[in-house]
Design a protein around this motif. Structure first.
Motif, short mmCIF file in Angstrom:
data_model
loop_
_atom_site.label_atom_id
_atom_site.label_comp_id
_atom_site.label_asym_id
_atom_site.label_seq_id
_atom_site.Cartn_x
_atom_site.Cartn_y
_atom_site.Cartn_z
N GLU A 39 0.80 -1.23 0.00
CA GLU A 39 0.00 0.00 0.00
C GLU A 39 0.84 1.28 0.00
O GLU A 39 0.39 2.31 0.50
CB GLU A 39 -0.94 0.00 1.22
N ASN A 40 2.03 1.22 -0.54
CA ASN A 40 2.91 2.40 -0.60
C ASN A 40 3.14 3.03 0.78
O ASN A 40 3.26 4.26 0.91
CB ASN A 40 2.34 3.46 -1.55
N GLU A 41 3.22 2.19 1.80
CA GLU A 41 3.38 2.69 3.16
C GLU A 41 4.84 3.04 3.43
O GLU A 41 5.74 2.19 3.36
CB GLU A 41 2.86 1.66 4.16
N GLY A 42 5.06 4.30 3.78
CA GLY A 42 6.41 4.78 4.01
C GLY A 42 7.12 4.11 5.16
O GLY A 42 8.36 4.09 5.21
N VAL A 43 6.37 3.55 6.08
CA VAL A 43 6.99 2.92 7.24
C VAL A 43 7.90 1.77 6.82
O VAL A 43 8.88 1.46 7.51
CB VAL A 43 5.90 2.45 8.23
N TYR A 44 7.59 1.15 5.67
CA TYR A 44 8.43 0.05 5.19
C TYR A 44 9.65 0.54 4.41
O TYR A 44 10.54 -0.26 4.10
CB TYR A 44 7.62 -0.86 4.27
N LEU A 45 9.68 1.81 4.07
CA LEU A 45 10.74 2.34 3.22
C LEU A 45 11.83 3.05 4.00
O LEU A 45 12.72 3.66 3.41
CB LEU A 45 10.14 3.30 2.19
N GLN A 46 11.75 3.02 5.32
CA GLN A 46 12.77 3.66 6.14
C GLN A 46 13.37 2.62 7.09
O GLN A 46 12.72 1.67 7.48
CB GLN A 46 12.18 4.84 6.91
N ALA A 48 15.18 3.66 9.97
CA ALA A 48 15.55 4.29 11.24
C ALA A 48 14.78 3.71 12.42
O ALA A 48 15.31 3.63 13.53
CB ALA A 48 15.32 5.79 11.15
N ILE A 49 13.52 3.35 12.18
CA ILE A 49 12.68 2.76 13.22
C ILE A 49 12.31 1.36 12.75
O ILE A 49 11.58 1.22 11.76
CB ILE A 49 11.41 3.60 13.47
N PRO A 50 12.80 0.31 13.38
CA PRO A 50 12.55 -1.04 12.89
C PRO A 50 11.06 -1.31 12.71
O PRO A 50 10.24 -0.97 13.56
CB PRO A 50 13.14 -1.93 14.00
N HIS A 51 10.73 -1.92 11.57
CA HIS A 51 9.34 -2.22 11.28
C HIS A 51 9.28 -3.41 10.34
O HIS A 51 9.98 -3.45 9.33
CB HIS A 51 8.62 -1.03 10.63
N ASP A 52 8.44 -4.39 10.69
CA ASP A 52 8.19 -5.52 9.81
C ASP A 52 6.72 -5.89 9.90
O ASP A 52 5.92 -5.17 10.50
CB ASP A 52 9.10 -6.71 10.16
N ARG A 83 18.01 9.87 8.92
CA ARG A 83 17.90 8.61 8.20
C ARG A 83 16.53 8.48 7.52
O ARG A 83 16.44 8.05 6.36
CB ARG A 83 18.11 7.44 9.17
N ILE A 84 15.46 8.86 8.22
CA ILE A 84 14.13 8.81 7.61
C ILE A 84 14.07 9.69 6.38
O ILE A 84 13.58 9.27 5.32
CB ILE A 84 13.05 9.22 8.63
N GLU A 85 14.57 10.91 6.49
CA GLU A 85 14.56 11.83 5.36
C GLU A 85 15.33 11.24 4.17
O GLU A 85 14.86 11.31 3.02
CB GLU A 85 15.20 13.16 5.76
N ALA A 86 16.48 10.66 4.44
CA ALA A 86 17.30 10.10 3.37
C ALA A 86 16.62 8.90 2.72
O ALA A 86 16.66 8.73 1.50
CB ALA A 86 18.67 9.71 3.91
N ASP A 87 15.99 8.07 3.53
CA ASP A 87 15.34 6.86 3.00
C ASP A 87 14.09 7.20 2.20
O ASP A 87 13.78 6.52 1.21
CB ASP A 87 14.97 5.92 4.15
N TRP A 88 13.36 8.24 2.61
CA TRP A 88 12.12 8.59 1.93
C TRP A 88 12.34 9.44 0.68
O TRP A 88 11.52 9.43 -0.24
CB TRP A 88 11.20 9.33 2.88
N ALA A 89 13.44 10.17 0.65
CA ALA A 89 13.65 11.15 -0.43
C ALA A 89 13.45 10.58 -1.83
O ALA A 89 12.82 11.24 -2.68
CB ALA A 89 15.04 11.78 -0.30
N PRO A 90 13.96 9.38 -2.15
CA PRO A 90 13.79 8.89 -3.53
C PRO A 90 12.35 8.58 -3.92
O PRO A 90 12.06 8.45 -5.13
CB PRO A 90 14.64 7.60 -3.55
N TRP A 91 11.46 8.46 -2.96
CA TRP A 91 10.10 8.00 -3.24
C TRP A 91 9.09 9.13 -3.35
O TRP A 91 7.94 8.88 -3.75
CB TRP A 91 9.66 7.01 -2.17
#
Length: 263
Positions: A39-46, A48-52, A83-91
């Motif tokens: 579902e294009n959820e950003g929580v999976y694309l970063q 910095a905060i572990p998420h599965d 880290r969140i900013e860097a991980d999300w930036a490409p998307w």
């Protein structure tokens, strides 16, 4: 380009994807698209905060204290924000606003406000019995457990919302009754100029379920239902909790002029 975040949170099957699409249809607001995650959820694309998958289990995550993040906790650090900013930036597209939709945002608003002080928040909700009926296909929990989870999630979310500078409550039932009003409310909430975007056509998914059945209800669910204007038999009553808060009176009044719609 400098940007701000519009974080959307709500339980699975509550209408978060619908709210995100409406927001992203507004000029100057961009959303994650075509990402290789659910579902294009950003929580999976970063990272910095572990998420599965277990971190955001439908019908369960609000009972996990490790999923409730607030200011002053272990993730309230500059390196987490970076880290969140860097991980999300490409998307994200290059827009003044970035709308990020993940169910667990419901329990992360205070942390995200601390990490991104100019962020704003959308709390999406839907009648608990409809959520339970729509979620049960993904869960081994019974209806009483799913309703209790709804109560726990929104009890925490409404408590956290008292500490937010800018937040708006969107009920699924109000959105499907008047998607144009939802579009106008989000445009006003983000202080975007009027545009010619037409609201997407939506159908009332609550009609798929018999909501007249007796609903098992925990004390926390009853309290959250009362605050959010939900009653027995799928009833949607006037919203008791203030629909919008914002530091600018002009924005508050612009949102309040159209939201919630009269249904």
């Amino acid at each position: 380009m400098r940007h701000r975040y519009l974080f959307i949170g709500g339980l699975h099957r509550s209408g978060t994807s619908l709210a995100s699409r409406i927001a992203a249809s507004i000029d100057g607001i961009g959303a994650i698209e075509n990402a290789p995650v659910p579902e294009n959820e950003g929580v999976y694309l970063q990272g910095a905060i572990p998420h599965d998958a277990l971190s955001g289990t439908p019908g369960a995550f609000a009972f996990d204290p490790d999923q409730h993040h607030i200011e002053g906790g272990p993730y309230d650090r500059l390196e987490v924000r970076t880290r969140i900013e860097a991980d999300w930036a490409p998307w994200f597209p290059q827009t003044p606003w970035r709308v990020e939709k993940s169910p667990v945002n419901l329990l992360r608003s205070r942390l995200y406000q601390q990490l991104f002080p100019l962020s704003q928040f959308v709390i999406v909700t839907r009648h608990p019995l409809a959520v339970a009926r729509a979620t049960e296909k993904w869960s081994d929990l019974n209806e009483a457990d799913l309703v209790a989870h709804w109560g726990q999630a929104y009890r925490l979310a409404l408590s956290d919302a008292q500490r937010l500078h800018a937040r708006v409550i969107l009920r699924y039932e109000d959105i499907v009754a008047d998607p144009g009003a939802a579009l106008g409310a989000l445009r006003a909430f983000c202080d975007r100029p009027d545009g010619a975007v037409a609201p997407e056509p939506v159908r009332d998914g609550n009609a798929d379920y018999d909501l007249r059945a007796t609903m098992p209800c925990s004390d926390s669910a009853r309290a959250a239902m009362a605050a959010l204007g939900y009653g027995p038999d799928g009833a949607v009553l006037p919203l008791v909790t203030e629909a919008v808060t914002h530091p600018l009176r002009r924005v508050r009044e612009a949102v309040a002029a159209v939201w919630p719609p009269r249904i």
